[in-house]
Design an enzyme around this catalytic site. Structure first.
Site, mmCIF file in Angstrom:
data_model
loop_
_atom_site.group_PDB
_atom_site.id
_atom_site.type_symbol
_atom_site.label_atom_id
_atom_site.label_comp_id
_atom_site.label_asym_id
_atom_site.label_seq_id
_atom_site.Cartn_x
_atom_site.Cartn_y
_atom_site.Cartn_z
ATOM 1 C CB SER A 39 26.448 69.545 -39.074
ATOM 2 O OG SER A 39 25.613 69.726 -37.968
ATOM 3 C CD GLU A 75 2.354 73.071 -35.699
ATOM 4 O OE1 GLU A 75 1.282 73.626 -35.837
ATOM 5 O OE2 GLU A 75 2.616 71.955 -36.186
ATOM 6 C CD GLU A 102 26.533 70.460 -23.724
ATOM 7 O OE1 GLU A 102 26.173 70.084 -24.852
ATOM 8 O OE2 GLU A 102 26.538 69.691 -22.734
#
Lengths: 327, 381
Positions: B128, B244, B363
């Site tokens: 991020s 995985e 979301e």
């Protein structure tokens, strides 16, 4: 561990799905709701050819079972196609008679099971704690009733149907009296086993009803346009459908596990999850169809109306939770 | 359809259980999210690795036992049932390692994996950025070509474990001229103590400085630390989410153990007449089983050569919502007594609240479920 349907189980599901897709089931449901059992019986004759009615009947009474996994696979397909009739009840009655025979009381098994296995006769069943009504008693050749005193009766016909919120489920009060078939501890044990089967197969049916409601709703919101776009492109719609899918997908392995290992706790977990999932799916389907979803005319209603009664039949969520976590 | 373990899996389970019984610290380690606790958890990783229990699914040459996903699930059931410590190496083991197996070189695997398994090198994530959260492809941190490698500049944030970790992995914009935002990105590994890196810990809602901002100013990364081809970073990062990783981020064993503890608490504390609470405890029991069985079915699909893909989004929404509900039920069983922050349920409850946010917000996951599993049309977010 291969915790997925085998090739054989998948093929059985596909063959039932194909048979029912070609069979104009919605017309049969509407006729059944009016008390016209003809189209429904024609449908059952086709299902009987697949061996479906024999899955709950032991081999020595002309059955193929007991095969709970195959039966769960079959009842998922029955739910997917909204097939009417006392089919859960007939399978559970078969289990009850088979269990009684295994406990040494084999007269009723010899007398009733061959025709139940062949699908040439229908049966309904009421058990203590299993709900008060005899489902579709007017369509059944035999009405079995287990009383709170562990007596198994072949009950007389009679009475007028009570209207259900799902008109395809015709409800009758069990008639008192009739022929006493067996009594005592073997009846109690057989009734407990039959109750587990009824709960398992209702859970499987819930799964199929939920899948059908979801598929129809997804197809509808892809087509229906408002504000210049398919309503299925709006996040409020997408997220509701995503949560609905989540409920169905996490109920499915519980239903499978209960079919593989049908203990009381496993079956209760399956019924709780599948029952809650199907009702939530019905709410989603109704909401996302808008007003057209609230009509009798749209075939969606045939599945919508099943959701709540199936959620509560053969074990309400509350009863199932109490079984999962006994005090 | 089958729910039985092979004799070989049962032997593996017994071996794991015996080892854990002999080695799990009798007193819980200090919190993983503190400097002392971090060090203690590194030592625990080293102990696991010494007996090849740190990353059982890896090939033996990297310190694993070369077992399949089913064995890993068995190990995890035993691990969490034994009350063993949280895994400080989780980011590396469940995110970076699968990426190296799919896209790294043998040299990278041999160099990176063994110290990861031993807890000597703990890995943080660098995904991020202040302006690129859910819309990760909007990221702006740069990787600029230089002699023998790349120079990283920019800012990363919400970097889990970075306050105490050693190295980090993430994606950087290497070609700002690329026509689409998810093109021209490169996947790199870098040293958190390299010149040009500033780590600023950020206090979390639980008061612990466990994640951090990273300020990068001309940080040199050798070519040897690029994973896959430059420019392919997005595809490489996303591929790990579809296999995985979707299964290994939160194992069912963790929730089965938590549900068992919840039932024990309920038996000890609950008013039997309070069926509303009883129902929520029952739901926690059923939810843990549902998650376990769903995961076993997914594992069977993978074992048969199938792909998980968007199914991992179902998995993520389920466990993150489940985790909160389970802990809220425990808090309700304790009532006002639950408040102290270091309580056995309060601390994991606060942590559970982050679940629907990290690893792709729920979301975004619901968008993925709707578009890729249900086939609904793309729309504005």
């Amino acid at each position: 561990m291969h915790f997925l349907p085998s090739d054989e189980e998948s093929a059985f599901a596909r063959s039932l799905d194909a048979l029912l897709s070609a069979a104009a089931v919605p017309d049969a449901v509407r006729a059944w709701s009016r008390g016209d059992h003809g189209p429904g019986r024609a449908l059952f004759a086709k299902l009987a050819d697949t061996g479906m009615f024999a899955l709950a009947v032991p081999e020595r009474y002309e059955g193929l079972g007991p095969l709970p996994v195959a039966a769960a696979v079959a009842f998922t397909e029955l739910g997917r196609h909204a097939v009417p009739g006392p089919l859960v009840e007939g399978a559970a009655a078969s289990v009850l008679l088979g269990a009684l025979a295994a406990a040494g009381v084999d007269g009723p098994a010899k007398r009733f099971l061959p025709e139940l296995a062949a699908g040439t006769a229908l049966a309904t069943l009421t058990l203590p704690g299993g709900g008060p009504y005899a489902l579709d008693a007017d369509a059944a050749a035999w009405r079995f009733t287990v009383t709170a005193r562990d007596e198994l009766y072949l009950s007389p016909a009679g009475g007028a149907p009570l209207a259900s919120t799902d008109p395809a489920r015709r409800l009758f009060w069990p008639e008192p009296g009739g022929e006493l078939l067996a009594a005592g501890a073997p009846v109690a044990a057989a009734a407990a086993e039959a109750g587990r089967w009824a709960r398992l197969l209702t859970a499987a049916q819930c799964l199929g009803v939920g899948e059908a409601l979801l598929a129809r709703t997804v197809a509808y919101v892809r087509e229906r346009r408002q504000f210049g776009a398919p309503v299925g492109s709006f996040q409020a719609v997408k997220h509701r459908l995503a949560d609905t899918l989540l409920g169905v997908e996490f109920a499915r392995p519980l239903v499978w596990a209960a079919a593989v290992s049908p203990g009381a706790a496993e079956v209760a977990a399956a019924k709780l999850s599948a029952g809650e999932a199907v009702y939530r799916t019905a709410r989603t389907a109704l909401q996302l169809h808008g007003a057209i979803g609230y009509t009798d005319e749209l075939d969606l209603s045939l599945w919508l109306r099943k959701a709540r009664p199936l959620r509560d039949a053969w074990g309400t969520p509350s009863a199932c939770r109490a079984t999962v976590l006994p005090a | 359809m089958d729910l039985t373990h092979t004799p070989e899996q049962e032997e593996f389970r017994a071996a794991a259980r015996a080892w854990l019984r002999a080695h799990v610290p009798p007193v819980p380690l200090p919190s993983l999210e503190t400097a002392d606790g971090f060090a203690a958890h590194r030592e625990w990783e080293a102990r696991l690795a010494a007996d090849r229990w740190s990353a059982v699914s890896w090939p033996e040459r990297y310190g694993g036992r070369a077992v399949d996903l089913a064995h890993w699930l068995v190990f995890e059931e035993e691990y969490w049932a034994a009350g063993a410590p949280g895994r400080v190496s989780q980011n590396g083991i469940s995110l970076l390692a699968p990426t190296l197996f799919d896209h790294g070189t043998e040299e990278q695997r041999a160099r990176v994996l063994p110290p990861m398994a031993r807890g000597e090198v703990v890995w943080a994530q660098a995904w991020s950025e202040p302006e690129a959260g859910s819309d990760l492809a909007a990221l702006r941190s740069r990787a600029v070509r230089t002699d023998g490698g790349w120079l990283l500049s920019g800012q990363k944030t919400w970097s889990s474990r970075a306050a105490f970790a050693d190295r980090a992995f993430g994606i950087f914009r290497s070609d700002p001229e690329a026509p689409k935002p998810h093109q021209g990105l490169t996947y790199l590994m870098f040293d958190l103590r390299a010149p040009g890196v500033t780590v600023r810990p950020i206090g979390r809602l639980d008061g612990k400085p466990a994640f951090a901002e990273l300020f990068l100013d001309g940080v040199f990364v050798p070519d040897a630390d690029v994973i896959g081809e430059p420019g392919q970073g997005w595809r490489i990062a996303m591929s790990a989410t579809g296999n995985e990783r979707g299964l290994t981020l939160r194992s069912p064993g963790r929730f089965l153990a938590a549900a068992d503890r919840l039932v024990a608490l309920w038996r000890e504390r609950a008013d039997p007449a309070d069926t509303a609470l009883r129902d929520r405890v029952a739901d926690a029991v059923v939810g843990a089983q549902a998650y376990r069985l769903f995961t076993w079915a997914s594992a069977a699909r993978v074992a048969a050569g199938g792909e998980l893909g968007a199914e991992s989004s179902l998995n993520k929404v389920f466990w993150s919502e489940y985790d909160i509900a389970l802990h809220e039920t425990a808090l309700d069983l304790l009532g006002a007594e639950a408040e102290p922050a270091d309580g056995p349920w309060a601390e994991p409850w606060v942590f559970s609240l982050a679940g629907p946010v990290y690893a792709g917000t729920n979301e975004i996951q619901r968008d993925i479920i709707a578009e890729r599993l249900l086939g609904l049309p793309k729309g504005r977010r």
